[in-house]
Design a protein around this motif. Sequence first.
Motif, mmCIF file in Angstrom:
data_model
loop_
_atom_site.group_PDB
_atom_site.id
_atom_site.type_symbol
_atom_site.label_atom_id
_atom_site.label_comp_id
_atom_site.label_asym_id
_atom_site.label_seq_id
_atom_site.Cartn_x
_atom_site.Cartn_y
_atom_site.Cartn_z
ATOM 1 N N PRO A 140 0.232 -11.432 2.441
ATOM 2 C CA PRO A 140 1.241 -10.025 3.385
ATOM 3 C C PRO A 140 0.730 -8.911 2.582
ATOM 4 C CG PRO A 140 2.277 -12.188 2.637
ATOM 5 C CD PRO A 140 1.055 -12.307 1.882
ATOM 6 N N VAL A 141 0.651 -8.113 3.671
ATOM 7 C CA VAL A 141 0.572 -6.489 3.140
ATOM 8 C C VAL A 141 1.714 -5.581 3.810
ATOM 9 C CG1 VAL A 141 -0.960 -4.504 3.576
ATOM 10 C CG2 VAL A 141 -1.876 -6.886 3.394
ATOM 11 N N ARG A 142 2.229 -4.677 2.994
ATOM 12 C CA ARG A 142 3.331 -4.084 3.442
ATOM 13 C C ARG A 142 2.935 -2.426 3.217
ATOM 14 N NH1 ARG A 142 4.373 -8.214 4.959
ATOM 15 N NH2 ARG A 142 6.225 -9.374 4.845
ATOM 16 N N TRP A 143 3.447 -1.610 3.708
ATOM 17 C CA TRP A 143 3.201 -0.133 3.541
ATOM 18 C C TRP A 143 4.554 0.752 3.141
ATOM 19 C CZ3 TRP A 143 -1.087 2.944 4.126
ATOM 20 C CH2 TRP A 143 -2.374 2.595 4.617
ATOM 21 N N SER A 144 3.975 1.787 2.340
ATOM 22 C CA SER A 144 5.347 2.887 2.146
ATOM 23 C C SER A 144 4.452 4.072 2.107
ATOM 24 C CB SER A 144 5.834 2.367 0.774
ATOM 25 O OG SER A 144 4.994 2.655 -0.234
ATOM 26 N N TYR A 145 5.509 5.177 2.497
ATOM 27 C CA TYR A 145 4.936 6.318 2.057
ATOM 28 C C TYR A 145 5.799 7.206 1.157
ATOM 29 C CZ TYR A 145 2.276 6.641 6.579
ATOM 30 O OH TYR A 145 1.302 6.336 7.519
ATOM 31 N N SER A 146 5.296 7.901 0.186
ATOM 32 C CA SER A 146 6.075 8.484 -0.762
ATOM 33 C C SER A 146 6.720 9.936 -0.549
ATOM 34 C CB SER A 146 5.268 8.960 -1.940
ATOM 35 O OG SER A 146 4.226 9.485 -1.811
ATOM 36 N N SER A 147 6.344 10.481 0.589
ATOM 37 C CA SER A 147 6.821 11.964 1.169
ATOM 38 C C SER A 147 8.093 11.495 1.842
ATOM 39 C CB SER A 147 5.793 12.509 1.915
ATOM 40 O OG SER A 147 6.187 13.832 2.409
ATOM 41 N N GLY A 165 -4.825 15.744 7.831
ATOM 42 C CA GLY A 165 -3.656 15.931 8.201
ATOM 43 C C GLY A 165 -3.395 17.177 8.346
ATOM 44 N N ASP A 166 -2.239 17.755 7.999
ATOM 45 C CA ASP A 166 -1.838 19.042 8.148
ATOM 46 C C ASP A 166 -2.578 20.051 7.518
ATOM 47 O OD1 ASP A 166 0.209 21.135 9.277
ATOM 48 O OD2 ASP A 166 0.433 21.318 6.707
ATOM 49 N N HIS A 167 -2.832 19.782 6.168
ATOM 50 C CA HIS A 167 -3.923 20.769 5.434
ATOM 51 C C HIS A 167 -5.249 20.966 6.134
ATOM 52 C CE1 HIS A 167 -1.136 21.676 2.238
ATOM 53 N NE2 HIS A 167 -0.845 20.451 1.666
ATOM 54 N N ALA A 168 -5.768 19.922 6.198
ATOM 55 C CA ALA A 168 -6.916 19.936 6.896
ATOM 56 C C ALA A 168 -6.986 20.705 8.175
ATOM 57 C CB ALA A 168 -7.606 18.519 7.139
ATOM 58 N N ARG A 169 -6.202 20.325 9.235
ATOM 59 C CA ARG A 169 -6.289 20.920 10.480
ATOM 60 C C ARG A 169 -5.594 22.227 10.644
ATOM 61 N NH1 ARG A 169 -7.447 16.617 14.010
ATOM 62 N NH2 ARG A 169 -7.605 14.630 12.721
ATOM 63 N N ASN A 170 -4.779 22.675 9.673
ATOM 64 C CA ASN A 170 -4.306 23.707 9.738
ATOM 65 C C ASN A 170 -4.845 25.035 8.649
ATOM 66 O OD1 ASN A 170 -2.502 23.611 12.110
ATOM 67 N ND2 ASN A 170 -1.051 22.285 10.809
ATOM 68 N N ASP A 171 -4.428 24.444 7.130
ATOM 69 C CA ASP A 171 -5.067 25.226 6.141
ATOM 70 C C ASP A 171 -6.535 25.400 6.104
ATOM 71 O OD1 ASP A 171 -2.401 25.864 5.273
ATOM 72 O OD2 ASP A 171 -2.255 23.710 4.380
ATOM 73 N N MET A 172 -7.248 24.112 6.540
ATOM 74 C CA MET A 172 -8.620 24.303 6.247
ATOM 75 C C MET A 172 -9.474 24.817 7.562
ATOM 76 S SD MET A 172 -11.343 21.046 5.537
ATOM 77 C CE MET A 172 -11.510 20.493 7.281
ATOM 78 N N ALA A 173 -9.007 24.545 8.857
ATOM 79 C CA ALA A 173 -9.785 24.495 10.033
ATOM 80 C C ALA A 173 -8.960 25.125 11.360
ATOM 81 C CB ALA A 173 -10.198 23.211 10.724
ATOM 82 N N GLY A 174 -7.752 25.570 10.754
ATOM 83 C CA GLY A 174 -6.852 26.335 11.712
ATOM 84 C C GLY A 174 -7.404 27.727 12.179
ATOM 85 N N ALA A 175 -6.571 28.034 13.261
ATOM 86 C CA ALA A 175 -6.848 29.307 13.850
ATOM 87 C C ALA A 175 -6.078 30.476 13.148
ATOM 88 C CB ALA A 175 -6.470 29.455 15.518
ATOM 89 N N GLU A 176 -5.429 30.341 12.185
ATOM 90 C CA GLU A 176 -4.583 31.321 11.440
ATOM 91 C C GLU A 176 -5.262 32.217 10.643
ATOM 92 O OE1 GLU A 176 -4.010 27.955 11.539
ATOM 93 O OE2 GLU A 176 -2.009 27.749 12.321
ATOM 94 N N PRO A 177 -5.097 33.386 10.525
ATOM 95 C CA PRO A 177 -5.917 34.340 9.929
ATOM 96 C C PRO A 177 -6.065 33.929 8.119
ATOM 97 C CG PRO A 177 -4.124 35.511 10.976
ATOM 98 C CD PRO A 177 -3.825 34.091 10.929
ATOM 99 N N ASP A 178 -5.315 33.127 7.703
ATOM 100 C CA ASP A 178 -5.342 32.716 6.292
ATOM 101 C C ASP A 178 -6.111 31.503 5.953
ATOM 102 O OD1 ASP A 178 -3.086 31.500 7.424
ATOM 103 O OD2 ASP A 178 -1.727 31.723 5.461
ATOM 104 N N LEU A 226 0.732 -1.188 -0.173
ATOM 105 C CA LEU A 226 0.008 -0.012 -0.063
ATOM 106 C C LEU A 226 0.836 1.140 -0.090
ATOM 107 C CD1 LEU A 226 -2.699 -1.105 2.572
ATOM 108 C CD2 LEU A 226 -2.580 -1.482 0.184
ATOM 109 N N ALA A 227 0.637 2.016 -0.832
ATOM 110 C CA ALA A 227 1.472 3.265 -1.092
ATOM 111 C C ALA A 227 0.776 4.585 -0.834
ATOM 112 C CB ALA A 227 2.268 3.303 -2.436
ATOM 113 N N ALA A 228 1.240 5.392 0.158
ATOM 114 C CA ALA A 228 0.229 6.507 0.583
ATOM 115 C C ALA A 228 1.174 7.672 0.552
ATOM 116 C CB ALA A 228 -0.292 6.398 1.760
ATOM 117 N N PHE A 229 0.828 9.053 0.458
ATOM 118 C CA PHE A 229 1.675 10.260 0.550
ATOM 119 C C PHE A 229 2.386 10.070 1.878
ATOM 120 C CE2 PHE A 229 2.453 14.679 1.568
ATOM 121 C CZ PHE A 229 3.388 14.902 0.475
ATOM 122 N N GLY A 230 1.150 9.653 2.808
ATOM 123 C CA GLY A 230 1.892 9.627 4.157
ATOM 124 C C GLY A 230 1.319 10.941 5.127
ATOM 125 N N SER A 231 1.464 10.570 6.387
ATOM 126 C CA SER A 231 1.112 11.760 7.408
ATOM 127 C C SER A 231 1.868 11.619 8.623
ATOM 128 C CB SER A 231 -0.482 11.913 7.661
ATOM 129 O OG SER A 231 -0.782 12.823 8.686
#
Length: 299
Positions: A72-79, A243-256, A43-48
């Motif tokens: 058998p199942v293995r994992w990898s992150y591309s980031s 992940g980071d985009h959802a918790r910060n860029d989307m729902a974060g408290a930052e002005p932008d 399984l290949a994900a970008f990762g978090s």
Amino acid sequence: MSYRFGEKSGILSALLLILLLSLPSMALAGHGDSKPVKKGIMLAAFGSSMPETKVAFESIEKAVKKAFPGVPVRWSYSSSIIRRILDKEGRVVDSPATAMAKMMDEGFTHVAVQSLHTIPGEEYFGIADTVKGFEGMPKGMKKVTVGKPLLYSDGDMRRTVAAVIANIPKDRKSSDAVVLMGHGTHHGANIYYPASQYYFAQVDPKIFVGTVEGSPTLDDVKKQLKASRTRKVYLMPYMSVAGDHARNDMAGAEPDSWKSELTKAGYTCVPVLKGTAEFPEVVDIWVDHLKVAFDHLGE
């Protein structure tokens, strides 16, 4: 019985030729030509790096193991950035290349790799090119296949739309809007985001798709929200994990952040911090793509 010298030399020459011709096959037989078939899944994900996303990856693995019992199942992150962060925390996740090399050393002959990306963009094709390089190399794998990402066909788009809508909070009213934040890309596959907007609009005209790094933008979404005359907005990630985009860029408290920007514009915002991999109906699409890839491994 006696032979003349010429006859003896002819027979010896023939025997020598047969021996020489048989040497390559004898050598191959001694170097793994009869290697038993061993199938596996990667399984290949970008990762978090965020602990909150663990539930999404666990739900995917659980569904895959249920669909492929005993495989058998293995994992990898591309980031590489995420892998370095995790490494410092003592949580080691391999890159796609390293994961494949380890599977090769473990004797896997047939591997189906499933992309856990949303669109067939740069990340997807990079992984596909990397893992296919292990096919047919000396002492490598006999067959490597790659499953399609979430959005690939018309059927995928329609199933994803239905899955996302089914997982919108039940207290959302018909007058409330839903804004989906996708990642976006400069790759041509960014077209899947405006295409998603089209598919969602056919079912629910108050669902809008935007992206962080592509098109449509937040400004595009603001124009659509204004035209819809809604005052309440549910913010949801159109990504596999929250992940980071959802918790910060989307729902974060930052002005932008999207929440801050829309709140300033007069909207009441309700963030929903669940990635699409937490929706069973979405995971089913990835699993179905994996089934196709696994079937193509053959014997």
